[in-house]
Design a protein around this motif. Structure first.
Motif, PDB file in Angstrom:
ATOM      1  N   GLN A 109      -0.874  10.198   0.210  1.00 14.35           N
ATOM      2  CA  GLN A 109       0.241   9.272   0.191  1.00 14.35           C
ATOM      3  C   GLN A 109       1.485   9.917  -0.418  1.00 14.35           C
ATOM      4  OE1 GLN A 109       1.823   7.057   1.741  1.00 14.35           O
ATOM      5  NE2 GLN A 109       0.332   5.412   1.431  1.00 14.35           N
ATOM      6  N   ARG A 110       1.299  10.753  -1.420  1.00 16.13           N
ATOM      7  CA  ARG A 110       2.433  11.469  -2.006  1.00 16.13           C
ATOM      8  C   ARG A 110       3.077  12.410  -0.984  1.00 16.13           C
ATOM      9  NH1 ARG A 110       2.469  11.361  -7.798  1.00 16.13           N
ATOM     10  NH2 ARG A 110       0.580  10.405  -8.627  1.00 16.13           N
ATOM     11  N   VAL A 111       2.231  13.080  -0.191  1.00 16.58           N
ATOM     12  CA  VAL A 111       2.765  13.974   0.838  1.00 16.58           C
ATOM     13  C   VAL A 111       3.536  13.174   1.888  1.00 16.58           C
ATOM     14  CG1 VAL A 111       2.181  15.646   2.639  1.00 16.58           C
ATOM     15  CG2 VAL A 111       0.961  15.694   0.451  1.00 16.58           C
ATOM     16  N   ALA A 112       2.993  11.993   2.275  1.00 15.20           N
ATOM     17  CA  ALA A 112       3.693  11.145   3.241  1.00 15.20           C
ATOM     18  C   ALA A 112       5.046  10.697   2.694  1.00 15.20           C
ATOM     19  CB  ALA A 112       2.829   9.932   3.599  1.00 15.20           C
ATOM     20  N   VAL A 155       3.691   2.284 -10.048  1.00 10.29           N
ATOM     21  CA  VAL A 155       4.493   2.854 -11.132  1.00 10.29           C
ATOM     22  C   VAL A 155       5.292   4.051 -10.634  1.00 10.29           C
ATOM     23  CG1 VAL A 155       4.390   4.012 -13.374  1.00 10.29           C
ATOM     24  CG2 VAL A 155       2.912   2.046 -12.921  1.00 10.29           C
ATOM     25  N   GLU A 156       4.636   4.940  -9.862  1.00 11.78           N
ATOM     26  CA  GLU A 156       5.303   6.141  -9.368  1.00 11.78           C
ATOM     27  C   GLU A 156       6.423   5.799  -8.385  1.00 11.78           C
ATOM     28  OE1 GLU A 156       4.883   9.189 -10.476  1.00 11.78           O
ATOM     29  OE2 GLU A 156       3.427   8.419 -11.905  1.00 11.78           O
ATOM     30  N   LEU A 157       6.175   4.820  -7.508  1.00 10.53           N
ATOM     31  CA  LEU A 157       7.207   4.430  -6.547  1.00 10.53           C
ATOM     32  C   LEU A 157       8.427   3.848  -7.241  1.00 10.53           C
ATOM     33  CD1 LEU A 157       5.249   2.808  -3.576  1.00 10.53           C
ATOM     34  CD2 LEU A 157       6.765   4.778  -3.466  1.00 10.53           C
ATOM     35  N   ARG A 158       8.177   3.044  -8.282  1.00 13.40           N
ATOM     36  CA  ARG A 158       9.305   2.453  -9.002  1.00 13.40           C
ATOM     37  C   ARG A 158      10.117   3.532  -9.707  1.00 13.40           C
ATOM     38  NH1 ARG A 158      12.626  -1.747  -8.329  1.00 13.40           N
ATOM     39  NH2 ARG A 158      14.251  -0.963  -9.699  1.00 13.40           N
ATOM     40  N   LYS A 159       9.436   4.488 -10.336  1.00 13.62           N
ATOM     41  CA  LYS A 159      10.131   5.602 -10.983  1.00 13.62           C
ATOM     42  C   LYS A 159      10.917   6.416  -9.955  1.00 13.62           C
ATOM     43  CE  LYS A 159       6.901   6.435 -14.828  1.00 13.62           C
ATOM     44  NZ  LYS A 159       5.904   7.405 -15.364  1.00 13.62           N
ATOM     45  N   LEU A 160      10.309   6.641  -8.807  1.00  9.35           N
ATOM     46  CA  LEU A 160      10.963   7.405  -7.748  1.00  9.35           C
ATOM     47  C   LEU A 160      12.225   6.696  -7.273  1.00  9.35           C
ATOM     48  CD1 LEU A 160      10.687   9.870  -5.851  1.00  9.35           C
ATOM     49  CD2 LEU A 160       9.400   8.391  -4.294  1.00  9.35           C
ATOM     50  N   HIS A 161      12.136   5.370  -7.107  1.00  7.12           N
ATOM     51  CA  HIS A 161      13.313   4.628  -6.658  1.00  7.12           C
ATOM     52  C   HIS A 161      14.428   4.687  -7.703  1.00  7.12           C
ATOM     53  CE1 HIS A 161      15.769   1.612  -4.719  1.00  7.12           C
ATOM     54  NE2 HIS A 161      15.851   0.979  -5.869  1.00  7.12           N
ATOM     55  N   GLU A 162      14.081   4.562  -8.968  1.00  8.89           N
ATOM     56  CA  GLU A 162      15.100   4.616 -10.017  1.00  8.89           C
ATOM     57  C   GLU A 162      15.782   5.981 -10.065  1.00  8.89           C
ATOM     58  OE1 GLU A 162      12.866   3.442 -13.426  1.00  8.89           O
ATOM     59  OE2 GLU A 162      12.862   1.311 -12.865  1.00  8.89           O
ATOM     60  N   LYS A 171      18.993  -1.004  -3.326  1.00  7.87           N
ATOM     61  CA  LYS A 171      18.008  -1.931  -3.877  1.00  7.87           C
ATOM     62  C   LYS A 171      16.620  -1.680  -3.270  1.00  7.87           C
ATOM     63  CE  LYS A 171      20.902  -4.273  -6.436  1.00  7.87           C
ATOM     64  NZ  LYS A 171      20.837  -4.191  -7.913  1.00  7.87           N
ATOM     65  N   PHE A 172      15.605  -2.034  -4.031  1.00  7.79           N
ATOM     66  CA  PHE A 172      14.225  -1.989  -3.560  1.00  7.79           C
ATOM     67  C   PHE A 172      13.846  -3.411  -3.152  1.00  7.79           C
ATOM     68  CE2 PHE A 172      10.320   0.758  -3.923  1.00  7.79           C
ATOM     69  CZ  PHE A 172       9.463  -0.108  -3.278  1.00  7.79           C
ATOM     70  N   VAL A 173      13.733  -3.635  -1.836  1.00  7.88           N
ATOM     71  CA  VAL A 173      13.497  -4.974  -1.293  1.00  7.88           C
ATOM     72  C   VAL A 173      12.092  -5.031  -0.710  1.00  7.88           C
ATOM     73  CG1 VAL A 173      14.250  -6.716   0.363  1.00  7.88           C
ATOM     74  CG2 VAL A 173      15.937  -5.251  -0.769  1.00  7.88           C
ATOM     75  N   VAL A 174      11.333  -6.044  -1.095  1.00 16.13           N
ATOM     76  CA  VAL A 174       9.972  -6.223  -0.594  1.00 16.13           C
ATOM     77  C   VAL A 174       9.921  -7.420   0.347  1.00 16.13           C
ATOM     78  CG1 VAL A 174       7.595  -6.787  -1.209  1.00 16.13           C
ATOM     79  CG2 VAL A 174       8.879  -5.166  -2.598  1.00 16.13           C
ATOM     80  N   LEU A 175       9.407  -7.196   1.564  1.00 16.25           N
ATOM     81  CA  LEU A 175       9.109  -8.285   2.491  1.00 16.25           C
ATOM     82  C   LEU A 175       7.665  -8.697   2.237  1.00 16.25           C
ATOM     83  CD1 LEU A 175      10.693  -6.957   5.825  1.00 16.25           C
ATOM     84  CD2 LEU A 175      11.797  -8.177   3.939  1.00 16.25           C
ATOM     85  N   LEU A 176       7.469  -9.922   1.793  1.00 14.37           N
ATOM     86  CA  LEU A 176       6.167 -10.387   1.317  1.00 14.37           C
ATOM     87  C   LEU A 176       5.726 -11.612   2.105  1.00 14.37           C
ATOM     88  CD1 LEU A 176       3.894 -10.385  -0.919  1.00 14.37           C
ATOM     89  CD2 LEU A 176       5.411 -11.878  -2.248  1.00 14.37           C
ATOM     90  N   GLY A 177       4.439 -11.633   2.447  1.00 17.75           N
ATOM     91  CA  GLY A 177       3.902 -12.810   3.115  1.00 17.75           C
ATOM     92  C   GLY A 177       2.518 -12.522   3.656  1.00 17.75           C
ATOM     93  N   PRO A 178       1.824 -13.546   4.159  1.00 18.64           N
ATOM     94  CA  PRO A 178       0.470 -13.361   4.691  1.00 18.64           C
ATOM     95  C   PRO A 178       0.500 -12.616   6.018  1.00 18.64           C
ATOM     96  CG  PRO A 178       1.211 -15.597   5.106  1.00 18.64           C
ATOM     97  CD  PRO A 178       2.273 -14.957   4.256  1.00 18.64           C
ATOM     98  N   ALA A 218       5.785  -6.063  -9.071  1.00 22.50           N
ATOM     99  CA  ALA A 218       5.907  -4.834  -9.849  1.00 22.50           C
ATOM    100  C   ALA A 218       7.024  -3.938  -9.339  1.00 22.50           C
ATOM    101  CB  ALA A 218       4.580  -4.069  -9.821  1.00 22.50           C
ATOM    102  N   LEU A 219       7.298  -3.973  -8.040  1.00 22.51           N
ATOM    103  CA  LEU A 219       8.202  -2.992  -7.436  1.00 22.51           C
ATOM    104  C   LEU A 219       9.619  -3.502  -7.198  1.00 22.51           C
ATOM    105  CD1 LEU A 219       5.811  -1.511  -4.717  1.00 22.51           C
ATOM    106  CD2 LEU A 219       6.832  -0.238  -6.606  1.00 22.51           C
ATOM    107  N   ALA A 220       9.762  -4.771  -6.855  1.00 21.04           N
ATOM    108  CA  ALA A 220      10.975  -5.231  -6.195  1.00 21.04           C
ATOM    109  C   ALA A 220      12.152  -5.510  -7.123  1.00 21.04           C
ATOM    110  CB  ALA A 220      10.673  -6.488  -5.381  1.00 21.04           C
TER     111      ALA A 220
END
Length: 368
Positions: free
Chosen positions: A140-143, A174-181, A30-37, A199-201
């Motif tokens: 960022q793509r290289v990282a 968009v690219e990260l989501r495609k990569l995860h799928e 799963k793609f899990v996002v930790l979100l908060g201030p 968008a991602l999670a």
């Protein structure tokens, strides 16, 4: 399998507690996002999962093994940082190869992985370039590529899009989501940006003051916020909160707001004081004298719609209005709600009150 499980996790720095007794199951793939201030404990939680910080209490398991006090290299995870953390004196290919050479991976396998990852990230043309001359998005793509070539059990990402401009962030989401799928690798992603999270999670974990307030899919986080903080933090504009007159009790299907009865999903809890929660897109402007009374204080134009700020005796709220119907500042209007989408909060504890709709929704993630 790469399930990550944290149990009663705590982290204290002298007199400050950064993470308070957190428990969470991050499911395999799963793609899990930790979100908060800022300062909510999300990055500290990620660093403990990575082994960059050791907890002062609790346990962390990865793929069924206790890794609570193992070093990062013993956890089979890959981390992507906000500031890329690339080696500036090396070329792109050398940066990608570096972790594999350290692990003693055979040359033929290194070449296979580099070529595969370069194709996935569309950086084949950059393999011969120096890192210092790359644009932010390419770096960022290289990282990401350096993390992917390791083929770890999990990816951990600490605000990796934070230094990019808005256009690049949207593209990289968009690219990260495609990569995860494509890869289906367990991913934990830290951000303070709710748009990135939505968008991602697959699952979002909302944190504040070192505590996990809610863990659910984006639909559940948005429509059934567990508390007032989540209701206000998620959504642009955030959820409107209006004062309810009198007490509310289990079985009630109407509440009083500004002297008018408003239909709500049947309540299954009691509160001496309550707040009515309604998203701006679930508020409609109707002729004055109908529904709740108010007047238009301010309007904002967003191309596809207007946002009207309205003053009522129960509080200020915002409504999303069709672009073809421009509200008039100072105009008196009536306000009607999509009653099936309303939620109520206990005004004292600020927790969501259970109702027929909230109990029908089952959170998609385990925590607590």
């Amino acid at each position: 399998m790469a399930e990550i499980r944290i149990q009663n996790l705590q982290k204290r720095f002298a007199d400050f507690t950064a993470v308070k007794n957190s428990s969470l199951v991050l499911e395999d793939g799963k793609f899990v996002v930790l979100l908060g201030p800022s300062g909510c404990g999300k990055t500290t939680t990620l660093r403990m999962i990575a082994g960059l910080e050791f907890p002062t209490g609790g346990t962390i398991t990865l793929d069924g093994s206790d890794v609570t006090y193992r070093r990062p290299r013993e956890r089979d995870i890959a981390m992507v940082f906000q500031l890329f953390a690339l080696y500036p004196h090396m070329g792109v290919r050398d940066n990608l190869e570096f972790p594999l050479r350290n692990e003693g991976v055979p040359r033929a396998e290194i070449d296979r992985r580099i070529n595969e990852v370069a194709g996935i990230l569309r950086i084949e043309h950059l393999l011969g370039s120096r890192v210092g001359g790359l644009a932010g998005g390419d770096r960022q793509r290289v990282a990401l590529g350096r993390a992917i070539v390791r083929e770890p059990k999990a990816f951990l990402m600490d605000e990796p899009l934070g230094t990019l401009d808005a256009e690049f962030r949207e593209l990289m989401c968009v690219e990260l989501r495609k990569l995860h799928e494509r890869l289906k690798t367990t991913t934990v992603f830290v951000t303070h940006d709710q748009n990135e999270a939505m968008a991602l999670a697959d699952h979002i974990v909302v944190m504040n003051n070192g505590e996990i307030l809610q863990a659910d899919d984006p639909h559940g986080i948005y429509n059934f916020p567990s508390c007032v903080f989540v209701a206000r933090f998620i959504g642009r504009p955030p959820m409107n909160l209006l004062q309810v007159r009198g007490t509310v009790a289990g079985g009630d299907s109407q509440v009083q707001v500004d002297g008018r009865l408003v239909d709500v999903p049947a309540l299954q809890g009691d509160a001496d004081r309550a707040l009515l929660g309604v998203r701006p897109e679930h508020v409609r402007l109707v002729p004055s004298g109908e529904g709740l009374g108010g007047h238009v204080e301010r309007i904002e134009y967003f191309g596809s719609h207007w946002i009207a700020e309205l003053k009522t005796e129960a509080g200020t709220l915002k409504a999303l209005v069709d672009k073809h119907t421009r509200p008039v500042e100072g105009e008196r209007v009536g306000l009607a709600f999509d009653t099936s989408r309303l939620v109520l909060f206990d005004a004292v504890t600020e927790r969501l009150l259970p109702s027929a709709t909230t109990t029908a929704h089952r959170p998609s993630m385990r925590h607590g």
